[in-house]
Design an enzyme around this catalytic site. Sequence first.
Site, PDB file in Angstrom:
ATOM      1  N   LYS A 172      -8.956   0.676 -11.002  1.00 15.08           N
ATOM      2  CA  LYS A 172      -9.092   2.101 -11.356  1.00 15.08           C
ATOM      3  C   LYS A 172      -8.609   2.348 -12.786  1.00 15.08           C
ATOM      4  O   LYS A 172      -9.298   2.993 -13.570  1.00 15.08           O
ATOM      5  CB  LYS A 172      -8.289   2.936 -10.342  1.00 15.08           C
ATOM      6  CG  LYS A 172      -8.360   4.425 -10.543  1.00 15.08           C
ATOM      7  CD  LYS A 172      -8.047   5.168  -9.259  1.00 15.08           C
ATOM      8  CE  LYS A 172      -6.575   5.274  -8.958  1.00 15.08           C
ATOM      9  NZ  LYS A 172      -5.835   6.177  -9.871  1.00 15.08           N
ATOM     10  N   SER A 173      -7.440   1.832 -13.120  1.00 14.03           N
ATOM     11  CA  SER A 173      -6.888   2.069 -14.461  1.00 14.03           C
ATOM     12  C   SER A 173      -7.813   1.517 -15.544  1.00 14.03           C
ATOM     13  O   SER A 173      -8.056   2.159 -16.572  1.00 14.03           O
ATOM     14  CB  SER A 173      -5.524   1.385 -14.602  1.00 14.03           C
ATOM     15  OG  SER A 173      -4.590   1.971 -13.739  1.00 14.03           O
ATOM     16  N   ARG A 213     -10.199   3.488 -18.573  1.00 11.86           N
ATOM     17  CA  ARG A 213     -10.030   3.159 -19.992  1.00 11.86           C
ATOM     18  C   ARG A 213     -11.328   2.661 -20.610  1.00 11.86           C
ATOM     19  O   ARG A 213     -11.615   2.933 -21.783  1.00 11.86           O
ATOM     20  CB  ARG A 213      -8.895   2.138 -20.145  1.00 11.86           C
ATOM     21  CG  ARG A 213      -7.510   2.781 -19.946  1.00 11.86           C
ATOM     22  CD  ARG A 213      -6.495   1.798 -19.456  1.00 11.86           C
ATOM     23  NE  ARG A 213      -5.135   2.308 -19.408  1.00 11.86           N
ATOM     24  CZ  ARG A 213      -4.610   3.010 -18.388  1.00 11.86           C
ATOM     25  NH1 ARG A 213      -5.348   3.321 -17.341  1.00 11.86           N
ATOM     26  NH2 ARG A 213      -3.350   3.399 -18.424  1.00 11.86           N
ATOM     27  N   ARG A 219       1.092  18.722 -10.551  1.00  9.38           N
ATOM     28  CA  ARG A 219       1.715  17.532 -11.156  1.00  9.38           C
ATOM     29  C   ARG A 219       2.135  17.814 -12.603  1.00  9.38           C
ATOM     30  O   ARG A 219       1.420  18.498 -13.342  1.00  9.38           O
ATOM     31  CB  ARG A 219       0.745  16.337 -11.080  1.00  9.38           C
ATOM     32  CG  ARG A 219       0.511  15.931  -9.623  1.00  9.38           C
ATOM     33  CD  ARG A 219      -0.363  14.730  -9.503  1.00  9.38           C
ATOM     34  NE  ARG A 219       0.284  13.525 -10.005  1.00  9.38           N
ATOM     35  CZ  ARG A 219      -0.330  12.349 -10.117  1.00  9.38           C
ATOM     36  NH1 ARG A 219      -1.611  12.240  -9.786  1.00  9.38           N
ATOM     37  NH2 ARG A 219       0.320  11.311 -10.561  1.00  9.38           N
ATOM     38  N   SER A 254       6.130   5.584 -17.636  1.00  7.17           N
ATOM     39  CA  SER A 254       4.759   6.008 -17.350  1.00  7.17           C
ATOM     40  C   SER A 254       3.755   5.438 -18.343  1.00  7.17           C
ATOM     41  O   SER A 254       3.814   5.719 -19.541  1.00  7.17           O
ATOM     42  CB  SER A 254       4.683   7.538 -17.365  1.00  7.17           C
ATOM     43  OG  SER A 254       3.340   7.950 -17.364  1.00  7.17           O
ATOM     44  N   ASP A 279       2.362   1.900  -7.301  1.00  4.71           N
ATOM     45  CA  ASP A 279       1.340   2.426  -6.389  1.00  4.71           C
ATOM     46  C   ASP A 279       1.294   1.657  -5.066  1.00  4.71           C
ATOM     47  O   ASP A 279       0.644   2.090  -4.112  1.00  4.71           O
ATOM     48  CB  ASP A 279      -0.044   2.370  -7.058  1.00  4.71           C
ATOM     49  CG  ASP A 279      -0.141   3.350  -8.226  1.00  4.71           C
ATOM     50  OD1 ASP A 279       0.656   4.307  -8.282  1.00  4.71           O
ATOM     51  OD2 ASP A 279      -1.019   3.161  -9.088  1.00  4.71           O
ATOM     52  N   LYS A 295       3.683  11.759  -7.592  1.00  3.50           N
ATOM     53  CA  LYS A 295       2.341  11.149  -7.509  1.00  3.50           C
ATOM     54  C   LYS A 295       1.385  12.140  -6.826  1.00  3.50           C
ATOM     55  O   LYS A 295       1.666  13.327  -6.776  1.00  3.50           O
ATOM     56  CB  LYS A 295       2.425   9.817  -6.758  1.00  3.50           C
ATOM     57  CG  LYS A 295       3.201   8.741  -7.532  1.00  3.50           C
ATOM     58  CD  LYS A 295       2.485   8.344  -8.807  1.00  3.50           C
ATOM     59  CE  LYS A 295       3.280   7.347  -9.624  1.00  3.50           C
ATOM     60  NZ  LYS A 295       2.716   7.144 -10.955  1.00  3.50           N
ATOM     61  N   ARG A 349       5.337  10.928  -2.474  1.00  6.38           N
ATOM     62  CA  ARG A 349       5.078   9.753  -1.625  1.00  6.38           C
ATOM     63  C   ARG A 349       6.319   9.266  -0.876  1.00  6.38           C
ATOM     64  O   ARG A 349       6.173   8.520   0.094  1.00  6.38           O
ATOM     65  CB  ARG A 349       4.461   8.617  -2.457  1.00  6.38           C
ATOM     66  CG  ARG A 349       3.004   8.865  -2.757  1.00  6.38           C
ATOM     67  CD  ARG A 349       2.325   7.675  -3.418  1.00  6.38           C
ATOM     68  NE  ARG A 349       0.894   7.961  -3.581  1.00  6.38           N
ATOM     69  CZ  ARG A 349       0.116   7.386  -4.483  1.00  6.38           C
ATOM     70  NH1 ARG A 349       0.609   6.491  -5.313  1.00  6.38           N
ATOM     71  NH2 ARG A 349      -1.171   7.696  -4.543  1.00  6.38           N
ATOM     72  N   ARG A 376      -3.651   6.654  -0.963  1.00  2.00           N
ATOM     73  CA  ARG A 376      -2.811   5.496  -0.609  1.00  2.00           C
ATOM     74  C   ARG A 376      -2.027   5.728   0.694  1.00  2.00           C
ATOM     75  O   ARG A 376      -1.681   4.782   1.388  1.00  2.00           O
ATOM     76  CB  ARG A 376      -1.896   5.130  -1.776  1.00  2.00           C
ATOM     77  CG  ARG A 376      -2.703   4.813  -3.042  1.00  2.00           C
ATOM     78  CD  ARG A 376      -1.987   3.954  -4.044  1.00  2.00           C
ATOM     79  NE  ARG A 376      -2.679   4.020  -5.324  1.00  2.00           N
ATOM     80  CZ  ARG A 376      -3.758   3.321  -5.668  1.00  2.00           C
ATOM     81  NH1 ARG A 376      -4.282   2.462  -4.811  1.00  2.00           N
ATOM     82  NH2 ARG A 376      -4.323   3.455  -6.853  1.00  2.00           N
TER      83      ARG A 376
END
Length: 429
Positions: free
Chosen positions: A23-24, A28, A123, A168, A316, A343, A347, A389
């Site tokens: 995903k990351s 990008r 968030r 982060s 994660d 998150k 979580r 998740r």
Amino acid sequence: MATHVLAPFNKPLLGELEIPGDKSISHRAVILGSIANGTTKVSNFLDGEDCMRTVKAFQLMGVSIEKQESTVIIDGKGSNALQEPLEPLYFGNSGTTTRLMLGILAGLPFFTTVYGDASLTERPMDRVIDPLREMNATIDGRKAGSYLPLSIKGNSLQGITYTLPVKSAQVKSAILLAGLFANGETKVIENTPTRNHTENMLQAFGAAISSDGSETTITNIQTLTATNVYVPGDISSAAFFLVAGAIVPGSKLTLKNVGLNQTRTGIIDVLLTMGADLQITNQQVSGGEEFGDLTITYKELNSIVIQGEIIPRLIDEIPVLALLATQIEGTTVIRDAEELRVKETDRINAVVDVLTTLGANIEATDDGMVIHGKTTLTGGEIKSYNDHRIAMMGAIASLIAKDDVEIDDDSSIYISYPNFFEHLKEITV
Ligand code: S3P
């Protein structure tokens, strides 16, 4: 809203899975391809909801992006060709889209408004907006510009040196991306390493960037050159099946082409420290990103303490690691993971609630959790908290539960793992 009832399986899991793209890295690739000059072909792109938010944002700014199955072709004409979007950009549930795009939008010569779903709207964005404002960005929004919806009026930016107050990668990436449009040097200093996909990919697109793992510097206004990107499988998605193989006696699972970037492999280190039988084969590198095949064979594991520098390398994966800990004799402690509270949902609370409902012995702490094993999991009705998740952790728990596990809503799984249930079916035949 789709309720999902999963029956217990309790037989060995066997087979081989091709884990969907990271995903990351997918986000990008779309971002850099859209501001580069030339055609970028992204293969094994993650066709999940979050990454499609990033695609849609650039399409609304006039970039031609075509998707053919898991390949995405981006016709980049450089950042100067991006156009002011005619409508607000909707970022759905995607924190990565929001934070990384703020870094881009801050330096583009037009006005944008951005908003998201209920989770994203709660968030914190000040962690990105504060350093961007130091770079001369004009961003406003709810609660003095700390929360979505936000408006961004592009400005000429100035480089800064910034030490990350939170662990982060999204904040680091936003500043580095803004640095592409800034005058002078932009330097980000991090005391604990976080995922470095932005740095790797900027290098692959020809940016002048240097990093020693703790200090990353990008200089002057940059022009990027298109390149093809292969997206390895997402280790954060593989994690669900690594844990499945580690908790169901007799299992042996191979997960193909999984990303093995050192800033992401905390779960592998944890499993090995716990004594897991985990083999890594066919290791390769593409675009600065390592990947390979992982084979997990069931074996009894030891409980450990998970804390400190490893936390960003498995942040994660903590929900599913907590599930794993319920199946290990002794006490597993997770510390220094306060980031979990901001998150897609809190979580720490969500994991403790779901696993408690399933009969686990688990307590929340301010910055993590304490799990006492080994417990037999019951079935039960669990909440997904609209968090992909958490929903997938519940589904994996059902494999060893005594009775049915009913997930209130499984639709969030499309965020990061659209074919999760097909994969679960493939190994439970
Ligand atoms: C991500 C970084 C992490 C991670 C998120 C994706 C990224 O968040 O939890 O799922 O792609 O940079 P933070 O950087 O905010 O910790």
